[in-house]
Write an enzyme that holds these catalytic residues in place. Structure first.
Site, short mmCIF file in Angstrom:
data_model
loop_
_atom_site.label_atom_id
_atom_site.label_comp_id
_atom_site.label_asym_id
_atom_site.label_seq_id
_atom_site.Cartn_x
_atom_site.Cartn_y
_atom_site.Cartn_z
N LYS A 14 0.83 -1.22 0.00
CA LYS A 14 0.00 0.00 0.00
C LYS A 14 0.86 1.26 0.00
O LYS A 14 0.64 2.18 -0.78
CB LYS A 14 -0.94 0.02 1.23
CG LYS A 14 -1.87 -1.17 1.33
CD LYS A 14 -2.78 -1.07 2.52
CE LYS A 14 -2.06 -1.08 3.86
NZ LYS A 14 -1.33 -2.34 4.16
N ARG A 89 -9.69 1.21 8.73
CA ARG A 89 -9.21 -0.12 9.09
C ARG A 89 -10.28 -0.90 9.84
O ARG A 89 -10.06 -2.05 10.20
CB ARG A 89 -7.99 0.01 10.00
CG ARG A 89 -6.68 -0.13 9.28
CD ARG A 89 -5.58 0.06 10.28
NE ARG A 89 -4.42 -0.71 9.95
CZ ARG A 89 -3.41 -0.23 9.22
NH1 ARG A 89 -3.44 0.99 8.76
NH2 ARG A 89 -2.37 -0.98 8.98
N ARG A 123 11.99 -6.06 4.86
CA ARG A 123 11.96 -4.60 4.65
C ARG A 123 13.02 -3.92 5.52
O ARG A 123 13.19 -4.24 6.68
CB ARG A 123 10.58 -4.05 5.01
CG ARG A 123 10.53 -2.53 4.99
CD ARG A 123 9.13 -2.00 4.95
NE ARG A 123 8.31 -2.43 6.05
CZ ARG A 123 7.00 -2.18 6.13
NH1 ARG A 123 6.39 -1.54 5.15
NH2 ARG A 123 6.31 -2.58 7.17
N ARG A 156 11.70 -1.88 10.87
CA ARG A 156 10.62 -1.31 11.67
C ARG A 156 10.36 -2.19 12.88
O ARG A 156 10.43 -3.41 12.77
CB ARG A 156 9.35 -1.21 10.80
CG ARG A 156 8.95 0.20 10.47
CD ARG A 156 7.90 0.27 9.41
NE ARG A 156 6.60 -0.29 9.76
CZ ARG A 156 5.51 -0.19 9.00
NH1 ARG A 156 5.57 0.48 7.86
NH2 ARG A 156 4.37 -0.73 9.37
N ARG A 167 -0.27 -8.54 13.40
CA ARG A 167 -0.86 -7.53 12.50
C ARG A 167 -1.78 -8.22 11.49
O ARG A 167 -2.83 -7.69 11.14
CB ARG A 167 0.25 -6.76 11.76
CG ARG A 167 1.00 -5.81 12.68
CD ARG A 167 2.34 -5.40 12.11
NE ARG A 167 2.25 -4.65 10.88
CZ ARG A 167 3.29 -4.47 10.06
NH1 ARG A 167 4.47 -5.00 10.33
NH2 ARG A 167 3.14 -3.76 8.96
#
Ligand code: AP5
Length: 212
Positions: A14, A89, A123, A156, A167
């Protein structure tokens, strides 16, 4: 451009696609995750509240998120369209959002869970210039070092595998029902999020995103 919401599980791409769409159509990208991470970095009261929720892979309260986004959507740069990444969300957020602004199109990026875990676990981000990398799909020239500014890259906090799984659980429970919600409103477009970043982007811009 239309007023666009991007949906999809964590790691669907996203943020990557929102930045490209915003550049392409010269509209703002509103990322609730980025707003919260900035608040964490600046050590504000919002940041302190956000950090605990984010590090557990849980959502912040709907009312707080709506306040933040309502303020942002009031700014004049949103007049000619925007890309909203990270909100709504929950169905409650979607209903509250409708009271603030009409959403023209919701683009859901469809990617399987094993792929998103792979994307998130790999990531890396530069804490100084904010350049984004991936150990496998977009590696820096020198491992774990930013190409642009030479700073050691970071992961992160919520990209640890245990938090990623949480998540995803939060997504399944609270956010996935939005697919049905927007389908019933006939503004949902689902695109395949597999393949190269540019291929996914082409699929998105092939949708009718221009405001008439
Ligand atoms: P947020 O920052 O929105 O996190 P997220 O939805 O989990 O999304 P990510 O940023 O992790 O992934 P993404 O889909 O943007 O993928 P990306 O492009 O980065 O929210 C964080 C937290 O804030 C939430 O958990 C919650 O606590 C809180 N929060 C935020 N909004 C809230 C709200 N409305 N209500 C309540 N709480 C809220 O890509 C991921 C990786 O994959 C990158 O490394 C990228 O390079 C790579 N990649 C992207 N596309 C491809 C591709 N096609 N092929 C290969 N690799 C790719």
């Amino acid at each position: 451009m239309k007023r666009l919401v991007l949906l999809g599980p964590p790691g669907a791409g996203k943020g990557t696609q929102a930045a490209m769409i915003a550049d392409h159509f010269c509209v703002p990208r509103i990322s609730t995750g980025d707003i919260l991470r900035n608040a964490v970095r600046e050590g504000t009261a919002l940041g302190q509240q956000a950090r605990a929720h984010m590090n557990r892979g849980e959502l912040l309260p709907d009312s707080l998120m709506m306040e933040i986004v309502e303020e942002r959507l009031k700014l004049p740069d949103c007049k000619n369209g925007f890309v909203l990444d990270g909100l709504p969300r929950t169905v409650i957020q979607a209903k509250e959002l409708e009271k603030i602004v009409n959403i023209d199109i919701v683009v859901a990026i469809d990617v399987g869970e094993e792929e998103v875990v792979r994307r998130l676990a790999g990531r890396r981000l530069c804490p100084i210039c904010e350049a984004g990398y991936h150990v496998e799909f977009k590696p820096p020239r020198q491992a774990e070092i930013c190409d642009r500014c030479g700073t050691p890259l970071k992961q992160r906090d919520d990209d640890q595998e245990g938090v990623i799984r949480n998540r995803l659980k939060t997504y399944r429970e609270w956010t996935a029902p939005l697919l049905e919600y927007y389908k019933r409103k006939s503004i949902l477009r689902v695109i395949d999020g597999k393949g190269k970043v540019e291929e996914v982007f082409r699929r998105i811009v092939s949708l009718d995103l221009q405001k008439r």
